[in-house]
Design an enzyme around this catalytic site. Sequence first.
Site, PDB file in Angstrom:
ATOM      1  N   ASN A  77      51.014  41.994  41.856  1.00 31.63           N
ATOM      2  CA  ASN A  77      52.302  41.445  42.231  1.00 31.63           C
ATOM      3  C   ASN A  77      52.656  40.289  41.294  1.00 31.63           C
ATOM      4  OD1 ASN A  77      54.627  40.796  43.840  1.00 31.63           O
ATOM      5  ND2 ASN A  77      53.570  41.687  45.600  1.00 31.63           N
ATOM      6  N   HIS A 107      35.654  24.338  31.204  1.00 29.28           N
ATOM      7  CA  HIS A 107      35.468  23.301  30.192  1.00 29.28           C
ATOM      8  C   HIS A 107      34.129  22.595  30.403  1.00 29.28           C
ATOM      9  CE1 HIS A 107      39.539  23.689  28.655  1.00 29.28           C
ATOM     10  NE2 HIS A 107      39.921  23.823  29.921  1.00 29.28           N
ATOM     11  N   GLY A 134      47.598  37.161  48.229  1.00 28.32           N
ATOM     12  CA  GLY A 134      48.390  36.212  47.455  1.00 28.32           C
ATOM     13  C   GLY A 134      47.735  34.847  47.339  1.00 28.32           C
ATOM     14  N   THR A 157      34.202  31.603  44.930  1.00 23.69           N
ATOM     15  CA  THR A 157      33.264  30.887  44.055  1.00 23.69           C
ATOM     16  C   THR A 157      31.912  31.560  43.945  1.00 23.69           C
ATOM     17  OG1 THR A 157      32.512  29.504  45.882  1.00 23.69           O
ATOM     18  CG2 THR A 157      34.361  28.666  44.564  1.00 23.69           C
ATOM     19  N   ARG A 172      34.399  32.854  52.380  1.00 25.26           N
ATOM     20  CA  ARG A 172      33.164  33.264  53.049  1.00 25.26           C
ATOM     21  C   ARG A 172      33.445  34.550  53.819  1.00 25.26           C
ATOM     22  NH1 ARG A 172      35.855  30.908  56.680  1.00 25.26           N
ATOM     23  NH2 ARG A 172      35.377  30.269  58.741  1.00 25.26           N
TER      24      ARG A 172
END
Length: 190
Positions: A77, A107, A134, A157, A172
């Site tokens: 989308n 970085h 989204g 993550t 989670r």
Amino acid sequence: MLTGAMYDDLTSELVEARKRTVMLTGEYNDSFGQPQAAREAILRRLLRSVGTGCHFEPTFRCEFGFNITVGDRFYANFDCVLLDGGGITIGDDVLFGPRVGIYTSNHAIDPDERAAGGCYAKPVTIGHRVWVGGDVTINQGVTIGDGSIVGSGSVVTRPVPAGVIVAGNPARVLRKITEADRTGFRGSSS
């Protein structure tokens, strides 16, 4: 970049590669409304590999493109951003909601190294039949298993197993996807 070792993000080669990518993503975004085959031809010049039926709504942005592999029947989308320094692999029948971002590069932590252009990257892999809601952010080194759902607004993550629903920041597992989730819908192509 693909080794995971520190690299210089400011080399002329990478700066030029980004310029080329901005031009090609601009061309792709401007092709909205043209035949699917014409749009996929642009993606084939931009990405490492593109399956059939691949579609990004405007605006699509990526960092290099040549580190992105997309399977068949992929749909993203509006406002998709794929920073692909570490490589991004997306399976078949994957859906992205609006404003999905995948960020494979990071970085340097040390401020002097960061100022000198130090970066490192890790790949992201998304399995088949995954739905990413989204405003989802997927960070470097993440794998999302086949058939899973990532809820809107999540920040992913760590790896996501196959066949589950995850959500949150950090994302989670909320629950497994089960037979009870079936509604009997078959669509018009059945």
